[in-house]
Design an enzyme around this catalytic site. Structure first.
Site, PDB file in Angstrom:
ATOM      1  N   LYS A   1       0.846  -1.204   0.000  1.00 48.40           N
ATOM      2  CA  LYS A   1       0.000   0.000   0.000  1.00 48.40           C
ATOM      3  C   LYS A   1       0.881   1.253   0.000  1.00 48.40           C
ATOM      4  O   LYS A   1       0.631   2.210  -0.718  1.00 48.40           O
ATOM      5  CB  LYS A   1      -0.941  -0.006   1.222  1.00 48.40           C
ATOM      6  CG  LYS A   1      -2.060  -1.042   1.087  1.00 48.40           C
ATOM      7  CD  LYS A   1      -2.790  -1.296   2.397  1.00 48.40           C
ATOM      8  CE  LYS A   1      -3.799  -2.429   2.229  1.00 48.40           C
ATOM      9  NZ  LYS A   1      -4.464  -2.819   3.481  1.00 48.40           N
TER      10      LYS A   1
ATOM     11  N   GLN B   1      -4.419  -1.662   9.920  1.00 49.29           N
ATOM     12  CA  GLN B   1      -4.394  -2.959   9.249  1.00 49.29           C
ATOM     13  C   GLN B   1      -4.941  -4.074  10.152  1.00 49.29           C
ATOM     14  O   GLN B   1      -4.555  -4.188  11.315  1.00 49.29           O
ATOM     15  CB  GLN B   1      -2.936  -3.265   8.834  1.00 49.29           C
ATOM     16  CG  GLN B   1      -2.763  -4.541   8.047  1.00 49.29           C
ATOM     17  CD  GLN B   1      -3.416  -4.508   6.671  1.00 49.29           C
ATOM     18  OE1 GLN B   1      -3.329  -3.527   5.950  1.00 49.29           O
ATOM     19  NE2 GLN B   1      -4.094  -5.593   6.315  1.00 49.29           N
TER      20      GLN B   1
ATOM     21  N   ASP C   1     -10.614   3.058   4.687  1.00 49.00           N
ATOM     22  CA  ASP C   1     -10.935   1.628   4.597  1.00 49.00           C
ATOM     23  C   ASP C   1     -12.450   1.404   4.720  1.00 49.00           C
ATOM     24  O   ASP C   1     -12.936   0.302   4.475  1.00 49.00           O
ATOM     25  CB  ASP C   1     -10.226   0.854   5.719  1.00 49.00           C
ATOM     26  CG  ASP C   1      -9.123  -0.046   5.185  1.00 49.00           C
ATOM     27  OD1 ASP C   1      -9.059  -0.250   3.959  1.00 49.00           O
ATOM     28  OD2 ASP C   1      -8.318  -0.534   6.010  1.00 49.00           O
TER      29      ASP C   1
END
Ligand code: NAD
Length: 293
Positions: A52, A96, A119
């Protein structure tokens, strides 16, 4: 059969985004900024975060990862989130998954400012998605819709079977496909671990989205001719012949299913890369919204 090529589409999206970034910088603005927070040393998570970060930088974004020890407390993590919420230079950030067991993932996601929640895991964004309002949509389902869009796959009135009902993939996927929109308007069946005779549903499907995390679960006899098959699964399988010691397996038995399909995603090179593409697009969306662009 045509491959839905995530690598190619990620390349196109990165080019579009980097042109936008250059344009904004020429006008005297700063670059968009994405931050990833990683707690613990899970191998797959480290690979995802590094990827990412690399892809963000390749688009001209500013990007950094904050890495913390697995023993970090929930309170300490919430404090870091507060700092990122308050930082005017940060447009979007992600935490994450998976998090260590002593930390409540939902409490953490709900602490993220919904406007920086690229996200899309915050409850406010989930609710907005459910109502068809403008929101940050989780990157994996958003990337799948983008892939269908870029290959001009007609979803209107089609029967879409989603296998898996997780908060981050299956359930938001089922909502997106059913929304009244150009690349939605499908009739959706959401299957899960308690579904009886799953094959009777998949055999009726024009579009199958397999997101259950069981390697090679979807076999050729479960798919009708001409179906579009999207494989979300990524499982690491021990493999001594590989330098890394593992290979990646999807949820679809590719060799059996591919010959029956009109379109299919490969693993790797399909949905995983589209997840990155959508995260980058969400970061640009957060940046543009913040700067009224
Ligand atoms: P999860 O474990 O949270 O959810 C799995 C779902 O599958 C559950 O809802 C469960 O009900 C369902 N399921 C389990 N066994 C089943 C069965 N036999 N029949 C029908 N349904 C069954 O998983 P997740 O986080 O949604 O991830 C699913 C897979 O997708 C995993 O392999 C994960 O690694 C992968 N994934 C990939 C990406 C990507 O970017 N490509 C992103 C997220 C997740």
């Amino acid at each position: 059969m045509e491959l839905l090529d995530g690598k190619k589409i990620l390349g196109e999206i990165k080019l579009e985004l980097s042109q936008k970034v250059q344009n904004y910088i020429q006008k005297g603005r700063r670059a968009p900024c994405l931050v990833a927070v990683l707690v613990g040393d899970d191998g797959a998570s480290q690979t995802y975060v590094a990827s990412k970060e690399r892809n963000s930088i390749e688009c001209g974004f500013t990007s950094r990862a904050l890495r913390f020890d697995a023993s970090m407390t929930e309170d300490a993590l919430l404090l870091e989130i507060e700092k990122l919420n308050a930082d005017p230079e940060v447009d979007g950030f992600i935490v994450q998954s998976p998090l260590p067991k002593h930390i409540s993932a939902q409490r953490v996601f709900d602490a993220i400012n919904p406007e920086k929640d690229v996200d899309g895991f915050n409850t406010i964004n989930s609710g907005r998605l459910m109502k068809g309002m403008n929101s940050f949509v989780p990157a994996t389902p958003l990337g799948i819709v983008e892939l269908l869009k870029r290959y001009n796959i007609d979803t209107q009135g089609k029967h879409c079977v989603v296998i898996g009902r997780s908060d981050i993939v299956g359930r938001p996927m089922s909502i997106l496909m059913s929304l009244p929109s150009q690349f939605g308007n499908a009739t959706v069946t959401l299957c899960h671990s308690k579904t009886k005779d799953l094959k009777q549903f998949t055999l009726q499907a024009d579009i199958i989205i397999a997101a259950l995390g069981k390697p090679e679960f979807l076999t050729g006899d479960m798919v009708k001719d001409g179906a579009v098959v999207v494989d979300v699964g990524i499982t690491r399988i021990d493999d001594n012949t590989k330098k890394s010691g593992f290979r990646l397996s999807g949820d679809v038995k590719f060799d059996e299913v591919a010959p029956k399909c009109s379109f299919i995603t490969p693993v790797p090179g399909g949905v995983g890369l589209m997840t990155i593409a959508s995260l980058l697009q969400n970061t640009m969306k957060a940046y543009e919204a913040k700067n009224n662009l």
